[in-house]
Design a protein around this motif. Structure first.
Motif, PDB file in Angstrom:
ATOM      1  N   GLU A  68      -2.954 -49.510   3.162  1.00  0.00           N
ATOM      2  CA  GLU A  68      -3.690 -48.374   2.610  1.00  0.00           C
ATOM      3  C   GLU A  68      -2.718 -47.370   1.990  1.00  0.00           C
ATOM      4  N   CYS A  71      -1.294 -48.912  -1.213  1.00  0.00           N
ATOM      5  CA  CYS A  71      -2.288 -48.830  -2.286  1.00  0.00           C
ATOM      6  C   CYS A  71      -2.298 -47.440  -2.912  1.00  0.00           C
ATOM      7  N   GLY A  72      -2.257 -46.416  -2.063  1.00  0.00           N
ATOM      8  CA  GLY A  72      -2.268 -45.053  -2.568  1.00  0.00           C
ATOM      9  C   GLY A  72      -1.002 -44.686  -3.318  1.00  0.00           C
ATOM     10  N   HIS A  75      -1.075 -46.498  -6.672  1.00  0.00           N
ATOM     11  CA  HIS A  75      -2.268 -46.274  -7.506  1.00  0.00           C
ATOM     12  C   HIS A  75      -2.958 -47.580  -7.892  1.00  0.00           C
ATOM     13  N   ALA A  80      -7.652 -44.987  -2.212  1.00  0.00           N
ATOM     14  CA  ALA A  80      -6.780 -45.834  -1.383  1.00  0.00           C
ATOM     15  C   ALA A  80      -7.478 -46.137  -0.064  1.00  0.00           C
ATOM     16  N   CYS A 119      -7.999 -53.603  -1.704  1.00  0.00           N
ATOM     17  CA  CYS A 119      -8.008 -52.201  -2.123  1.00  0.00           C
ATOM     18  C   CYS A 119      -8.499 -52.186  -3.560  1.00  0.00           C
TER      19      CYS A 119
END
Length: 234
Positions: A68, A71-72, A75, A80, A119
């Motif tokens: 997570e 993913c954030g 981007h 995310a 994601c």
């Protein structure tokens, strides 16, 4: 080229709820991945990123939360958030050594769960999970049976720790013996080909009483690199 299988060796190199039907897995259309050019700079960047992700996974108990964050930071999606999509089908048999690793007898029931962790439109990991239901709460077992919530989030109240059995790089962006070559190709218009799976972890999860309750095998996909390489950004 394969890495040393032990997670400890890797750590020296460089300090993975909405409910979806199985049919949705086949309906998922991944977004076109940014192009990674097949040149020396891109290959070095890809290797560094895989080693960084590997180190993050080895240093945190929850692969779900690590993915997570990944993913954030890169981007990969507008939000995310990792969604676990259950893969229905035949159960995989428990690996031969698993009962010893889980410290259970021959008759102890074990359940199997396979999920894809996604994601946005990117499936980042495919995980096989064998767990001991008698070592979880009734509420946890119900949630695992009836939802697609990631396993790591369901069992968070156990304050579990993770013991890595192996961490293996399934693909190296650099060719074997590259360090002895006179030079790597500096620039090419070709696209860097990546396999479906690039990294694999095997781990056992332990609760606060130091009882093992889950064996997981996590296969991370090349979608973890589905963003524009830093060296090619404008």
């Amino acid at each position: 080229m394969r890495s040393v299988r032990r997670g400890t060796a890797w750590s020296c190199v460089l300090g993975l709820g909405s409910s979806l039907l199985f049919s949705s897995l086949h309906a998922r259309e991944p977004e076109p991945s940014p192009v990674w050019h097949d040149d020396a700079t891109s290959r070095l960047e890809a290797l560094a990123l895989l080693q960084s992700l590997n180190a993050e996974l080895l240093s945190h108990p929850s692969a779900t939360l690590t993915l997570e964050r990944w993913c954030g930071e890169h981007h990969l999606a507008p939000e995310a958030k990792i969604i676990a999509e259950r893969v229905q089908g035949e159960d995989k048999p428990l690996p031969p050594e698993a009962r010893n690793q889980l410290q259970i007898g021959a008759d102890e029931p074990v359940r199997y769960r396979r999920v894809q962790l996604a994601c946005g439109q990117h499936v980042l990991s495919e995980a096989d999970n064998w767990y001991v239901p008698s070592r979880l709460t009734e509420a946890m077992n119900h949630q695992l049976d009836t939802s697609d919530t990631p396993f790591g989030k369901v069992v968070q109240p156990l304050h579990f720790r993770r013991q890595t059995l192996s961490a293996e790089l399934l693909w190296s962006p650099l060719p074997q013996g590259w360090e002895n070559a006179a030079a790597l190709s500096g620039s090419t218009d070709a696209t860097l080909a990546m396999p479906q799976h690039v990294l694999e972890h095997r781990a056992v999860l332990f609760d606060q009483s130091n009882r093992p309750f889950s064996l997981v095998v996590e296969s991370y996909t090349s979608q973890v690199l589905a963003f524009t390489p830093a060296m090619t950004r404008p």
